[in-house]
Motif scaffolding. Structure first.
Motif, PDB file in Angstrom:
ATOM      1  N   GLU A 156       0.819  -1.375  -0.107  1.00  0.00           N
ATOM      2  CA  GLU A 156       0.034   0.006   0.199  1.00  0.00           C
ATOM      3  C   GLU A 156       0.739   1.389  -0.178  1.00  0.00           C
ATOM      4  OE1 GLU A 156      -2.557  -0.830   3.094  1.00  0.00           O
ATOM      5  OE2 GLU A 156      -4.070  -1.496   2.294  1.00  0.00           O
ATOM      6  N   PRO A 157       2.112   1.373   0.911  1.00  0.00           N
ATOM      7  CA  PRO A 157       2.781   2.471   0.751  1.00  0.00           C
ATOM      8  C   PRO A 157       3.345   2.728  -0.563  1.00  0.00           C
ATOM      9  CG  PRO A 157       3.279   1.190   2.974  1.00  0.00           C
ATOM     10  CD  PRO A 157       2.183   0.665   1.967  1.00  0.00           C
ATOM     11  N   ALA A 158       3.847   1.880  -1.255  1.00  0.00           N
ATOM     12  CA  ALA A 158       4.352   1.832  -2.621  1.00  0.00           C
ATOM     13  C   ALA A 158       3.236   2.087  -3.604  1.00  0.00           C
ATOM     14  CB  ALA A 158       5.158   0.647  -3.212  1.00  0.00           C
ATOM     15  N   ILE A 159       2.115   1.676  -3.498  1.00  0.00           N
ATOM     16  CA  ILE A 159       1.085   2.322  -4.606  1.00  0.00           C
ATOM     17  C   ILE A 159       0.882   3.650  -4.292  1.00  0.00           C
ATOM     18  CG2 ILE A 159      -1.616   2.056  -5.153  1.00  0.00           C
ATOM     19  CD1 ILE A 159      -1.040  -1.094  -4.265  1.00  0.00           C
ATOM     20  N   VAL A 160       0.814   4.264  -3.134  1.00  0.00           N
ATOM     21  CA  VAL A 160       0.285   5.671  -2.877  1.00  0.00           C
ATOM     22  C   VAL A 160       1.456   6.464  -3.264  1.00  0.00           C
ATOM     23  CG1 VAL A 160       0.226   7.241  -1.250  1.00  0.00           C
ATOM     24  CG2 VAL A 160      -1.019   5.277  -0.929  1.00  0.00           C
ATOM     25  N   CYS A 161       2.793   6.004  -3.201  1.00  0.00           N
ATOM     26  CA  CYS A 161       4.139   6.919  -3.565  1.00  0.00           C
ATOM     27  C   CYS A 161       4.111   6.821  -4.909  1.00  0.00           C
ATOM     28  CB  CYS A 161       5.199   6.381  -2.866  1.00  0.00           C
ATOM     29  SG  CYS A 161       5.445   6.382  -1.246  1.00  0.00           S
ATOM     30  N   ARG A 162       4.001   5.722  -5.767  1.00  0.00           N
ATOM     31  CA  ARG A 162       3.936   5.791  -7.196  1.00  0.00           C
ATOM     32  C   ARG A 162       2.888   6.576  -7.800  1.00  0.00           C
ATOM     33  NH1 ARG A 162       6.476   0.035  -8.838  1.00  0.00           N
ATOM     34  NH2 ARG A 162       7.851  -0.283  -7.260  1.00  0.00           N
ATOM     35  N   LEU A 163       1.766   6.225  -7.338  1.00  0.00           N
ATOM     36  CA  LEU A 163       0.682   7.291  -7.727  1.00  0.00           C
ATOM     37  C   LEU A 163       0.930   8.661  -7.553  1.00  0.00           C
ATOM     38  CD1 LEU A 163      -2.208   7.241  -8.886  1.00  0.00           C
ATOM     39  CD2 LEU A 163      -3.135   7.348  -6.598  1.00  0.00           C
TER      40      LEU A 163
END
Length: 759
Positions: free
Chosen positions: A552-559
């Motif tokens: 989830e942190p990676a998804i938010v950061c890339r988005l």
């Protein structure tokens, strides 16, 4: 060996009903747990996984938010926690081939149980405009689609960013930061549908919208009141705490419209006594009518006031405000109206009073049975009045204990997932990140649905959860979602929300709590906050279900990098690489998280500060704890109608259905049952085993119907009925909400029961 998922939806048109159980857990719970775990994970994986649940170097259970004791068992999990873990750690997989074989139109006809049983999502999937099949999509393209739709909005407030209570502190902090950098406070969350009423009432009265007790306070209490809560199914590890409190001399009063097995007797599977006789937990059961709790506590407060020496006058004088107005209102309470509102016997209330007067330290626990009524906020305020009268806030063994349902729902709110952020939080965010966050209030869940329905919101992004199934007024909610330009769900498993889409839709598969999180900076851990304000680490052990998953942190950061652009000065790439850098920022923004990384590294984590509990300091507008004096309310039910509460079965967690049985209530092989008091059933000429449609009645005149429910004669409170959600969410009007908190009033729905056409 793990089994394959069901090919077809099981037939549920003939539920079987037997005698209800009068004890929870024990050997049957062990057997049921192992059968379900083996079915999903196989024998070896079951052992490897379950022994890591809620351990200091393991992972936090993705189920409820009950805290861990100081001395943990080797098996520190409950039956429903094991089910939640098994569903996440399952060996079943939902691949692109599955979506090729199942069009969205087919998925929309399936039950939530069937969808969830298919297994873990493995690839990002995209539903193009006009298509009926999801298709694989790269992560880069998926983020590009979201960026396209967000860029096309006329205002950031046309986007809605929903959060489920499973989301970690790190992911939640990043998510709210992204939404506010985009320019909106549209951050509804599952709290809006559950404990928002608790937060509203407690913030006003004691200055902190959270519970004021720790586990040790339950162990030290003289009296524990459990109101509107079924811990045997919804928070089973709480039963161990009640058992320990009983061993220390506490007495337990249960206030609930239904008798529940877990509060009658607990057979602790970790002890020899538990495997045989067990422990009787409830000393006094008050079978109250739905929504009568405010009237009960108002009369109780009058009786305390009328008892010489019963009020803690020093505490009231030094630490409270508004006592005289409250006392005047309380003294106006009378027996006749209270008995009518509660359905209780006078002698039972008098016995409750004697137990109160004999107790120096009192804890009141509650859950959804109190928070989902029109008058929930004044109801909870009245409980605070009750505790304030005898100084039962801010001393050991006493206080308020709203029991949260999802593992990090409280932590998400602490991290800023809220549509009405406090100015101090926004100020801290501005100082830390050098931008001006939006100050206008955003949408909660109900207002978000209205905005989608009315075309005022066009993009819906969900960080976990099953929004469509969890929300009220199912037909309205589904129609609203279908008006969106884009719906996006970050998910571990398939659910109903993936089949009710906007013009375009994305499913973004994410790591589960049980899985290792390996980033460029090494293996990561996340943190959560439990129902009592304890913050601790969670480290997954299993290999990810697919190499195509992102955290989830990676998804938010890339988005965020894709949407906000390279010129944005927030170090999103650094945050994705090393979650410790996120925690460093949290430490500078969120009070109580100072030196976050060092403190969370300690075994067991740390307790967040709570001024009323720690210092008897009340950060309210008056600077003191506030007595309140709202008029007493209770639901009014026309003749020939019943008051329905929606509830969970034992094979269920929130909207996730693990099986089709409710073992403690004696229901098997089906969920479409309605529990009706036998006397009410006779008056309404409803035979046990007959089939009815449930039709809700609301002032808008709209017919909301849930067809084909088997009548079960059951010892509910007179005039009251119960049935499982999400099947009954269709009956809850979108505009039927609690005053102040705007929480859907799912526990007090006026219904008529009509003979079903299929009977």
């Amino acid at each position: 060996m793990a089994t394959k998922p069901p090919q077809g939806d099981p037939v549920q048109d003939a539920p079987k009903v037997a005698e209800r159980k009068r004890a929870a857990a024990g050997l049957p719970a062990i057997g049921h747990t192992l059968r379900m775990a083996h079915r999903q994970m196989g024998v070896r994986r079951t052992a490897l996984t379950l022994l890591g649940v809620n351990q200091e170097n393991g992972f936090d259970c993705p189920g409820c938010a009950w805290p861990e004791p100081e001395h943990r068992h080797r098996a520190e999990f409950c039956e429903n926690g094991a089910k939640a873990v098994a569903e996440e750690a399952t060996l079943r997989r939902v691949t692109p081939e599955f979506f090729a074989a199942h069009p969205v139109s087919d998925l929309a006809r399936r039950s939530g149980y069937w969808l969830g049983q298919q297994g873990r999502l493995t690839h990002p999937m995209y539903l193009p405009e006009g298509a009926d099949h999801y298709e694989p999509v790269s992560w880069e393209r998926a983020f590009g689609i979201v960026a396209e739709e967000l860029a096309a909005l006329s205002s950031p407030d046309e986007a809605v960013f929903y959060t489920s209570g499973r989301t970690s502190n790190e992911a939640a902090f990043l998510y709210q930061l992204f939404a506010r950098k985009l320019g909106t406070n549209n951050l509804p969350d599952c709290s809006n549908m559950c404990h928002e009423s608790s937060g509203s009432a407690l913030s006003e009265t004691i200055g902190v919208g959270k519970g004021s007790v720790l586990l040790e306070d339950l162990y030290r209490a003289d009296l524990i009141v459990v109101a509107g809560q079924n811990p045997g199914t919804n928070h089973p590890r709480m039963l161990s705490a009640l058992e320990k409190a009983k061993a220390n001399g506490a007495r337990v009063v249960s206030v609930n419209p239904l008798p529940e097995a877990g509060l009658e007797r607990f057979k602790n599977p970790q002890t020899l006594k538990g495997l045989t006789a067990g422990t009787a937990l409830t000393d006094l059961f008050l079978q109250i009518r739905i929504g009568g709790d405010q009237a009960l506590f108002r009369l109780l407060n009058k009786l305390v006031l009328d008892t010489p020496g019963a009020v803690d006058e020093e505490f009231v004088r030094e630490h409270t405000h508004g006592f005289q107005e409250f006392a005047e209102a309380a003294r106006a309470a009378d027996w006749d109206s209270t008995l009518a509102a509660t359905g209780l016997a006078r002698e039972d209330i008098e016995r409750f009073l004697r137990m109160v007067l004999d107790s120096e330290r009192i804890v009141v626990c509650w859950a959804m049975g109190l928070t989902q009524h029109k008058h929930s906020v004044p109801m909870i305020r009245e409980i605070v009045n009750f505790l304030l009268l005898r100084g039962n806030i801010g001393r050991p063994g006493a206080g308020v204990c709203p029991v949260r349902g999802h593992s990090n729902v409280q932590g998400d709110r602490t991290m800023g997932i809220v549509e009405r952020p406090a100015p101090a939080f926004l100020d801290a965010l501005e100082r830390e990140f050098g931008f001006a966050p939006p100050r206008e209030h955003g949408h909660d869940v109900v207002r978000a649905i209205r905005a989608l329905r009315d075309g005022a919101a066009k993009v819906f992004f969900a960080m976990g959860g099953n929004f469509v199934a969890a929300s009220p007024d199912t037909e309205v909610t589904e129609a609203a979602m279908r008006r969106a330009r884009l719906t996006v769900h970050v998910s571990t498993k398939l659910n109903r929300s993936h089949a009710v889409t906007g013009t375009r839709a994305l499913i973004l598969p994410t790591l589960g709590r049980t899985e290792r999180d390996l980033q460029a900076g090494g293996e990561q851990f996340v943190t959560v906050e439990d129902s009592m304000g304890m913050v601790h680490a969670s480290r997954g052990r299993l290999e990810p279900a697919s190499p195509h998953l992102l955290s989830e942190p990676a998804i938010v950061c890339r988005l965020a990098r894709r949407v906000l652009g390279a010129e944005d000065d927030v170090p999103w790439e650094e945050f994705e690489r090393d979650y410790a850098t996120v925690r460093d920022r949290i430490a500078r923004v969120v009070p109580g998280f100072e030196d976050f990384n060092a403190r969370v590294a300690r075994p067991g984590g740390f307790a967040l500060p709570h001024a009323p509990r720690d210092e008897r300091r009340f950060p309210t507008a008056t600077g003191k704890a506030n007595f309140t004096a709202a008029p007493v309310e209770c639901p009014q039910v026309p003749k020939g109608r019943l008051l329905l509460q929606t509830l969970r079965s034992h094979d269920q967690y929130n909207t996730t259905v693990y099986g089709l049985d409710d073992r403690y209530r004696g229901v098997r092989n089906g969920r479409r049952v309605v529990l009706v008091n036998p006397e009410d059933a006779r008056e309404l000429r409803l035979a046990d085993g007959s089939y009815v449609d449930l039709v809700s009645e609301w002032k808008d005149g709209v017919e909301r119907r849930a067809p084909g429910f088997r009548v079960v004669h059951y010892p509910t409170a007179r005039g009251c009925a119960a049935a499982y959600y999400p099947e009954t969410n269709v009956l809850v009007p979108l505009d039927a909400t609690a005053d102040t908190s705007n929480t859907p009033a799912s526990k007090s729905v006026v219904v008529r029961l009509e003979q079903s056409a299929t009977d």
